[in-house]
Design a protein around this motif. Structure first.
Motif, PDB file in Angstrom:
ATOM      1  N   TYR A  30     -19.138 -25.153 -13.112  1.00 27.46           N
ATOM      2  CA  TYR A  30     -17.707 -25.012 -12.846  1.00 27.46           C
ATOM      3  C   TYR A  30     -16.827 -25.123 -14.102  1.00 27.46           C
ATOM      4  O   TYR A  30     -15.971 -24.268 -14.348  1.00 27.46           O
ATOM      5  N   ASP A  63     -11.655 -18.962 -17.966  1.00 27.53           N
ATOM      6  CA  ASP A  63     -10.284 -18.674 -17.504  1.00 27.53           C
ATOM      7  C   ASP A  63      -9.301 -18.805 -18.670  1.00 27.53           C
ATOM      8  O   ASP A  63      -8.367 -18.012 -18.805  1.00 27.53           O
ATOM      9  N   GLY A 122      -2.896 -31.828 -14.966  1.00 27.77           N
ATOM     10  CA  GLY A 122      -2.863 -33.268 -14.758  1.00 27.77           C
ATOM     11  C   GLY A 122      -3.999 -33.913 -15.548  1.00 27.77           C
ATOM     12  O   GLY A 122      -4.867 -33.229 -16.102  1.00 27.77           O
ATOM     13  N   ASP A 132      -6.617 -35.506 -14.722  1.00 30.47           N
ATOM     14  CA  ASP A 132      -8.019 -35.372 -14.277  1.00 30.47           C
ATOM     15  C   ASP A 132      -8.724 -34.165 -14.914  1.00 30.47           C
ATOM     16  O   ASP A 132      -9.942 -34.063 -14.844  1.00 30.47           O
ATOM     17  N   ILE A 150      -0.599 -38.843 -10.293  1.00 28.69           N
ATOM     18  CA  ILE A 150       0.110 -39.405  -9.136  1.00 28.69           C
ATOM     19  C   ILE A 150      -0.962 -40.045  -8.240  1.00 28.69           C
ATOM     20  O   ILE A 150      -2.022 -39.457  -8.008  1.00 28.69           O
ATOM     21  N   LYS A 207      -6.464 -33.738  -2.777  1.00 32.52           N
ATOM     22  CA  LYS A 207      -6.550 -32.794  -1.664  1.00 32.52           C
ATOM     23  C   LYS A 207      -7.705 -33.136  -0.742  1.00 32.52           C
ATOM     24  O   LYS A 207      -7.691 -32.833   0.430  1.00 32.52           O
TER      25      LYS A 207
HETATM   26  P1  TYM Z   1      -6.941 -28.703  -8.923  1.00 31.71           P
HETATM   27  O1  TYM Z   1      -6.798 -27.529  -8.032  1.00 31.71           O
HETATM   28  O2  TYM Z   1      -7.764 -29.859  -8.450  1.00 31.71           O
HETATM   29  O3  TYM Z   1      -5.507 -29.280  -9.273  1.00 31.71           O
HETATM   30  C1  TYM Z   1      -4.465 -28.437  -9.708  1.00 31.71           C
HETATM   31  C2  TYM Z   1      -3.624 -29.156 -10.740  1.00 31.71           C
HETATM   32  O4  TYM Z   1      -3.044 -30.349 -10.177  1.00 31.71           O
HETATM   33  C3  TYM Z   1      -3.346 -31.440 -11.028  1.00 31.71           C
HETATM   34  N1  TYM Z   1      -3.493 -32.648 -10.177  1.00 31.71           N
HETATM   35  C4  TYM Z   1      -2.765 -33.749 -10.314  1.00 31.71           C
HETATM   36  N2  TYM Z   1      -1.774 -34.080 -11.168  1.00 31.71           N
HETATM   37  C5  TYM Z   1      -1.210 -35.307 -11.027  1.00 31.71           C
HETATM   38  N3  TYM Z   1      -1.599 -36.207 -10.093  1.00 31.71           N
HETATM   39  C6  TYM Z   1      -2.591 -35.918  -9.211  1.00 31.71           C
HETATM   40  N4  TYM Z   1      -2.961 -36.792  -8.289  1.00 31.71           N
HETATM   41  C7  TYM Z   1      -3.217 -34.638  -9.311  1.00 31.71           C
HETATM   42  N5  TYM Z   1      -4.216 -34.040  -8.616  1.00 31.71           N
HETATM   43  C8  TYM Z   1      -4.373 -32.813  -9.170  1.00 31.71           C
HETATM   44  C9  TYM Z   1      -4.635 -31.085 -11.707  1.00 31.71           C
HETATM   45  O5  TYM Z   1      -4.827 -31.825 -12.889  1.00 31.71           O
HETATM   46  C10 TYM Z   1      -4.431 -29.610 -11.965  1.00 31.71           C
HETATM   47  O6  TYM Z   1      -3.668 -29.410 -13.134  1.00 31.71           O
HETATM   48  N6  TYM Z   1     -10.299 -27.307 -12.303  1.00 31.71           N
HETATM   49  C11 TYM Z   1      -8.911 -27.167 -11.915  1.00 31.71           C
HETATM   50  C12 TYM Z   1      -8.468 -25.739 -11.674  1.00 31.71           C
HETATM   51  C13 TYM Z   1      -8.688 -24.794 -12.801  1.00 31.71           C
HETATM   52  C14 TYM Z   1      -7.943 -24.718 -13.995  1.00 31.71           C
HETATM   53  C15 TYM Z   1      -8.480 -23.605 -14.714  1.00 31.71           C
HETATM   54  C16 TYM Z   1      -6.893 -25.463 -14.524  1.00 31.71           C
HETATM   55  C17 TYM Z   1      -9.614 -23.782 -12.827  1.00 31.71           C
HETATM   56  N7  TYM Z   1      -9.488 -23.072 -13.990  1.00 31.71           N
HETATM   57  C18 TYM Z   1      -7.973 -23.247 -15.945  1.00 31.71           C
HETATM   58  C19 TYM Z   1      -6.403 -25.096 -15.767  1.00 31.71           C
HETATM   59  C20 TYM Z   1      -6.939 -24.007 -16.479  1.00 31.71           C
HETATM   60  C21 TYM Z   1      -8.704 -27.933 -10.620  1.00 31.71           C
HETATM   61  O7  TYM Z   1      -9.605 -28.143  -9.869  1.00 31.71           O
HETATM   62  O8  TYM Z   1      -7.422 -28.248 -10.365  1.00 31.71           O
END
Ligand code: TYM
Length: 328
Positions: A125, A132, A144, A146, A183, A195
Motif C-alpha cells: 500500500y 501517487d 494528517g 498518521d 484529532i 473511520k
Molecule cells: P485516509 O483516507 O486514512 O485519511 C485522509 C486524510 O485524513 C487525515 N486524517 C486525520 N487527520 C487528523 N486527525 C485524524 N484523526 C485523522 N485521520 C485521518 C490523514 O492523515 C489523511 O491526510 N494513505 C492515505 C491516503 C493516500 C494518500 C496518498 C495521501 C493514498 N495516497 C497520497 C496523500 C498522498 C490514507 O489512508 O488517508
C-alpha cells in the motif's frame, strides 16, 4: 508555484479528523499552489469492500471535496483508478522498495494484527501511495500526522530511484499542520479519530445531522477536573475539543483557552457543538445539492484527463530511465 498532491480513501464516513487534518487544508492550499487531489479508490481495495458501497463512497468523497470548497478551476480533482499511471508506477516503485522498509510501516502492523487474511496489497500500500505522489512531481503533500511514515518512505523511494536511474522524481515534503494533525476520538481521546472506529460515538461524520453532532459532543469523554486548559498529555479530551474549536473558528489555541477561561465543561461542549454545526451545515447542504446535479461526474472526467497528462509524462520518464523499451 509549488505543486501539491494528496488523497483520501473512500472508506467509512469522512469525519472531522479527515476534514481538519486534510480536506480543510486542501481548500486553503488551492489558492497558493497547484493542487491535485484524488479519491484513492485503489487503496480502498486493500481491505475487502462491498463493490456497490465502494462506488457509492468514491462519489461521496468526491462530492465532499466540492462541497467543502474545492474549486475545479483551481485544483484538479480525480479518482485514482481513472489515471492508469498509478498502478504502473506502483509496480515500478515496488521494484525499488525493500521488504525491510515495508516491514517497518506501523499502519501495516496495526491493520494486519490478528488477521490471517491480509492481502499483499495492504503490505505494498505505501508504495502505491508513493507512486501517487511522485507521478505529479509533488513538492509537498498535505496530510494528517498518521501519514508521516508513509511520506518518509515516498521520499526515500524517490531519492533511491533518482540515485539509481538519474534525476527524474521530485522529493516530496510532508505538510502536516501544527495543530489538528491528529484529532482524537471523542469516545477515547488517547486514540485518533478514525473511520474504522468500532463506535459511531468516536467521530463526527461530515454528513452528520446537527442533533447527532450535538449529542456526540455532549457525550465526548473528558476528565473529572472541570478546569479548561490545553494540555494534550494530561487532559486529552478537553484539549481535543479546544483544538476542534480553534480550527473551526480560526482562533489560536491561546485565544480559545482565554475565551473559555472560567467556564465549565458543559459550556465548552455547547459552544464547540454550535461552532461545528454552523461550519458543517453549509457543507452538508451543498453536498446534497451536488449529489443530484451530475456536476461531480463532469468534474472527475475533466480532472482525470488533466491528471493523466501529467502522470503519463512522469511515467514515461520513469520507464525510460529504468531501461524499458518504449512501445514501437
Ligand atoms: P485516509 O483516507 O486514512 O485519511 C485522509 C486524510 O485524513 C487525515 N486524517 C486525520 N487527520 C487528523 N486527525 C485524524 N484523526 C485523522 N485521520 C485521518 C490523514 O492523515 C489523511 O491526510 N494513505 C492515505 C491516503 C493516500 C494518500 C496518498 C495521501 C493514498 N495516497 C497520497 C496523500 C498522498 C490514507 O489512508 O488517508
Amino acid at each position: 508555484m509549488k505543486r501539491m498532491l494528496s488523497g483520501i480513501q473512500p472508506t467509512g464516513n469522512l469525519h472531522l479528523g479527515n476534514y481538519l487534518g486534510a480536506l480543510k487544508r486542501f481548500v486553503e492550499l488551492q489558492d497558493e499552489a497547484e493542487c491535485f487531489y484524488c479519491v484513492v479508490d485503489l487503496h480502498a481495495l486493500t481491505v475487502p469492500r462491498d463493490p456497490d458501497e465502494l462506488r457509492e463512497k468514491t462519489l461521496e468523497v468526491a462530492t465532499l471535496y466540492l462541497a467543502a470548497g474545492l474549486d475545479p478551476k483551481k485544483a484538479t480533482l480525480f479518482v485514482q483508478s481513472h489515471v492508469r499511471a498509478h498502478t504502473e508506477a506502483g509496480w515500478l516503485l515496488q521494484c525499488v522498495a525493500r521488504m525491510g522498509e515495508l516491514n517497518r510501516m506501523t499502519q501495516f502492523k496495526e491493520k494486519s494484527q490478528g488477521s490471517d487474511g491480509v492481502v499483499v496489497g495492504l503490505y505494498t500500500y505505501p508504495v502505491l501511495q508513493a507512486a501517487d505522489i511522485v507521478l505529479y512531481q509533488a513538492d509537498a503533500v498535505p496530510v494528517g500526522e498518521d501519514q508521516k511514515q508513509h511520506l518518509e518512505l515516498a521520499r526515500d523511494l524517490a531519492e533511491r530511484f533518482n540515485n539509481r536511474y538519474g534525476k527524474v522524481l521530485t522529493l516530496p515534503e510532508p505538510l502536516i499542520g501544527k495543530i489538528g494533525a491528529r484529532i482524537m476520538g471523542l469516545d477515547n481521546p488517547v486514540k485518533k479519530m478514525s473511520k474504522s472506529a468500532g463506535s459511531e460515538a468516536n467521530y463526527i461524520a461530515l454528513l452528520d445531522e446537527p442533533d447527532v453532532i450535538v449529542k456526540k459532543i455532549k457525550r465526548a469523554v473528558t476528565d473529572s477536573e472541570n478546569c479548561i486548559a490545553y494540555d494534550p498529555e494530561s487532559k486529552p479530551g478537553i484539549s481535543n475539543l479546544l483544538v476542534i474549536y480553534s480550527l473551526i473558528t480560526g482562533q489560536t489555541i491561546e485565544e480559545t483557552v482565554q475565551h473559555f477561561e472560567g467556564k465549565g465543561y458543559g459550556q465548552l461542549k455547547k459552544e464547540v457543538a454550535e461552532a461545528v454545526v454552523e461550519h458543517l451545515t453549509p457543507i452538508r447542504e451543498r453536498y446534497h445539492e451536488l449529489r443530484q446535479s451530475g456536476e461531480v461526474e463532469r468534474v472527475l472526467a475533466e480532472g482525470a484527463e488533466k491528471a493523466s497528462a501529467i502522470a503519463d509524462e512522469t511515467l514515461a520518464r520513469m520507464k525510460e530511465a529504468m531501461g524499458l523499451v518504449p512501445p514501437f
